[in-house]
Design an enzyme around this catalytic site. Structure first.
Site, PDB file in Angstrom:
ATOM      1  N   ASP A 108    -137.429  22.868  89.686  1.00 37.18           N
ATOM      2  CA  ASP A 108    -136.644  22.279  89.882  1.00 37.18           C
ATOM      3  C   ASP A 108    -135.766  22.555  91.352  1.00 37.18           C
ATOM      4  O   ASP A 108    -134.718  23.574  90.890  1.00 37.18           O
ATOM      5  CB  ASP A 108    -135.123  21.634  89.136  1.00 37.18           C
ATOM      6  CG  ASP A 108    -134.435  19.901  89.579  1.00 37.18           C
ATOM      7  OD1 ASP A 108    -134.991  19.353  88.868  1.00 37.18           O
ATOM      8  OD2 ASP A 108    -134.406  20.213  90.428  1.00 37.18           O
ATOM      9  N   ASP A 126    -138.198  16.375  93.039  1.00 34.13           N
ATOM     10  CA  ASP A 126    -138.317  17.406  92.835  1.00 34.13           C
ATOM     11  C   ASP A 126    -138.496  17.961  91.435  1.00 34.13           C
ATOM     12  O   ASP A 126    -137.850  19.910  91.660  1.00 34.13           O
ATOM     13  CB  ASP A 126    -137.002  18.174  93.126  1.00 34.13           C
ATOM     14  CG  ASP A 126    -135.371  17.576  92.758  1.00 34.13           C
ATOM     15  OD1 ASP A 126    -136.265  17.000  91.738  1.00 34.13           O
ATOM     16  OD2 ASP A 126    -134.752  18.253  92.999  1.00 34.13           O
ATOM     17  N   GLU A 127    -139.442  18.195  91.018  1.00 37.93           N
ATOM     18  CA  GLU A 127    -139.354  18.654  89.952  1.00 37.93           C
ATOM     19  C   GLU A 127    -141.051  18.349  89.482  1.00 37.93           C
ATOM     20  O   GLU A 127    -141.817  17.582  88.826  1.00 37.93           O
ATOM     21  CB  GLU A 127    -138.421  18.141  88.964  1.00 37.93           C
ATOM     22  CG  GLU A 127    -138.212  16.839  87.908  1.00 37.93           C
ATOM     23  CD  GLU A 127    -137.133  16.404  87.196  1.00 37.93           C
ATOM     24  OE1 GLU A 127    -137.330  16.773  86.482  1.00 37.93           O
ATOM     25  OE2 GLU A 127    -136.153  14.964  87.818  1.00 37.93           O
TER      26      GLU A 127
HETATM   27  N1  DCP Z   1    -131.470  12.064  94.074  1.00 38.15           N
HETATM   28  C1  DCP Z   1    -130.834  10.552  94.765  1.00 38.15           C
HETATM   29  N2  DCP Z   1    -129.866   9.289  93.914  1.00 38.15           N
HETATM   30  C2  DCP Z   1    -129.085  10.367  92.505  1.00 38.15           C
HETATM   31  C3  DCP Z   1    -129.522  12.214  92.473  1.00 38.15           C
HETATM   32  C4  DCP Z   1    -130.559  12.152  92.698  1.00 38.15           C
HETATM   33  O1  DCP Z   1    -131.252   9.732  95.168  1.00 38.15           O
HETATM   34  N3  DCP Z   1    -128.115  10.285  91.935  1.00 38.15           N
HETATM   35  C5  DCP Z   1    -132.341  12.303  94.613  1.00 38.15           C
HETATM   36  C6  DCP Z   1    -131.652  13.616  96.240  1.00 38.15           C
HETATM   37  C7  DCP Z   1    -131.967  14.872  95.046  1.00 38.15           C
HETATM   38  C8  DCP Z   1    -132.940  14.012  94.538  1.00 38.15           C
HETATM   39  O2  DCP Z   1    -133.323  12.905  94.490  1.00 38.15           O
HETATM   40  O3  DCP Z   1    -131.965  15.372  95.887  1.00 38.15           O
HETATM   41  C9  DCP Z   1    -133.332  15.047  93.668  1.00 38.15           C
HETATM   42  O4  DCP Z   1    -132.580  15.373  92.541  1.00 38.15           O
HETATM   43  P1  DCP Z   1    -131.639  16.727  91.706  1.00 38.15           P
HETATM   44  O5  DCP Z   1    -130.955  16.011  90.109  1.00 38.15           O
HETATM   45  O6  DCP Z   1    -133.169  17.702  90.869  1.00 38.15           O
HETATM   46  O7  DCP Z   1    -131.087  17.090  92.811  1.00 38.15           O
HETATM   47  P2  DCP Z   1    -130.644  17.665  93.572  1.00 38.15           P
HETATM   48  O8  DCP Z   1    -131.824  18.534  93.874  1.00 38.15           O
HETATM   49  O9  DCP Z   1    -130.535  17.375  94.830  1.00 38.15           O
HETATM   50  O10 DCP Z   1    -129.221  19.306  93.414  1.00 38.15           O
HETATM   51  P3  DCP Z   1    -129.806  20.471  92.610  1.00 38.15           P
HETATM   52  O11 DCP Z   1    -129.695  21.466  92.845  1.00 38.15           O
HETATM   53  O12 DCP Z   1    -128.569  19.747  91.364  1.00 38.15           O
HETATM   54  O13 DCP Z   1    -130.775  19.886  91.800  1.00 38.15           O
HETATM   55 MG    MG Z   2    -133.509  19.468  91.696  1.00 37.20          MG
END
Ligand code: DCP
Ligand code: MG
Length: 363
Positions: free
Chosen positions: A13, A111-112
């Site tokens: 992720d 992203d995963e």
């Molecule tokens: N995303 C979004 N709205 C949300 C959650 C996520 O638009 N409520 C989008 C933005 C993130 C992407 O999806 O960058 C990936 O979600 P993740 O939950 O993996 O969050 P991040 O990658 O941003 O942070 P982390 O480091 O916690 O994985």
């Molecule tokens: Mg993420």
């Protein structure tokens, strides 16, 4: 090779994905709090935070928080709009790298992804080294940081990847599954949202260990079939295979107004109706969604979309609230709306089979 019967699964992720791409592409942002989402308009903006980097998280900013609240918490942060034209190619590039590490690969979102590396590693020690190699390759080739969870199945790998973020590697071999799960909050389990967690907590069930000790019959009585599944999850067992899902699955509805709607209340009433229809179909088909996408076409055919993620759900109310917020983030005062659409993607069957979401965006 791992022992027969024993699997080694990675969940990879990316760390603060959208914000990480923005920071990579603009060196001026390095070390500064960065928030990606709606325009805060000096604190009066509508819409929500998509994500933010770890510097911004120190101020308490989180995904899905109203952008106005994020602005209050850290007005000096850099606030950037969501730009899929940057994120989609970055995501593809990462997915290509991951597939070099195993052909048994399953993207699970923008992203995963999961990888089954059982044929590549003889034990979890080797798997740890492979995870490190993969993490370094992603960083070197894309400039993006990721975290990796390594476990005997998808459930454990997924929980492990979020255990040590950013740039973490967490390895949970079979004999450590129960001690790893025991102290974690129940919210770490797949499908446990705020409501279920609150109900469990009110019954003094806080950790996964508490949940395992709880009476499964009482859980089923209170939560239905999900209660039983939840209880089984506390043992950390999961035999879902890692596999490529190519089918693009989404369920959506659109409505074109007879005459363009200038009153947001009319648009929102339609959003409620569409959400109800989509929610019903999702339940009928036995799915749960994780991403909500809305489309607003203004008079003159200019079309905007917005999407947001939610905890896996099949609830019409969850869909309606998310869709309303997203539509409000797109609507501009006094701009007549010609068409509105509500769609869910990132669908999982109740058995947890994932489908690759459609991450396209019109602007
Ligand atoms: N995303 C979004 N709205 C949300 C959650 C996520 O638009 N409520 C989008 C933005 C993130 C992407 O999806 O960058 C990936 O979600 P993740 O939950 O993996 O969050 P991040 O990658 O941003 O942070 P982390 O480091 O916690 O994985
Ligand atoms: Mg993420």
């Amino acid at each position: 090779m791992a022992k027969p019967q024993e699997r080694i699964v990675f969940h990879v992720d990316l760390d603060c994905f959208y914000a990480a791409v923005e920071t990579r592409d603009d060196p001026k942002l390095a070390g500064k709090p960065v928030v990606v989402g709606a325009d805060p308009k000096g604190g009066t903006g509508r819409g929500v935070v998509a994500t933010c980097n770890y510097e911004a998280r120190k101020f308490g900013i989180r995904s899905a928080m109203p952008i106005s609240k994020a602005y209050k918490l850290c007005p000096s942060a850099a606030f950037l709009p969501v730009d899929f034209e940057k994120y989609v190619p970055a995501s593809r590039q990462v997915m290509e790298i991951l597939q070099r590490y195993s052909a048994v690969f399953e993207p699970a979102g923008i992203d995963e992804a999961y990888l089954d590396v059982s044929k590549k590693c003889k034990d979890f020690k080797e798997a740890q080294m492979l995870a490190r190699e993969l993490q370094q390759a992603v960083l070197k080739e894309t400039g993006l940081s990721c975290s990796v969870g390594v476990g005997p199945n998808k459930l454990i790998a997924k929980i492990a990847s979020s255990f040590r973020k950013p740039f973490g590697i967490t390895v949970v071999p079979p004999q450590l599954v129960l001690p790893f799960l025991d102290p974690l909050p129940v919210g770490e389990l797949w499908g446990v949202g705020k409501k279920t967690a609150a109900w469990l907590n009110s019954h003094l069930i806080n950790s996964i260990k508490d949940l395992r000790m709880a009476d499964p019959v009482a859980l089923v009585e209170a939560l239905g079939e999900f209660g039983g599944r939840l209880h089984r999850m506390t043992y950390g067992e999961d035999d879902r295979p890692v596999g490529v899902e190519t089918e693009l699955k989404s369920i959506g509805r659109e409505h074109t107004f007879q005459s363009d709607a200038a009153d947001p209340a009319i648009v929102l009433r339609e959003v409620d109706r569409l959400s109800e229809d989509v929610g019903r179909e999702v339940r009928e088909e036995g799915w749960q969604f994780r991403t909500v996408v809305v489309k607003v076409r203004f008079a003159g055919f200019e079309t905007h979309t917005a999407q947001g993620r939610v905890a896996p759900s099949d609830s019409g109310a969850v869909l309606r609230d998310a869709a309303r917020n997203l539509v409000l983030s797109l609507c501009r005062e006094g701009r007549p709306v010609r068409l509105v659409g509500v769609k869910v993607t990132d669908l999982e069957s109740t058995e947890g089979q994932t489908h690759l979401a459609q991450f396209t965006a019109e602007r």
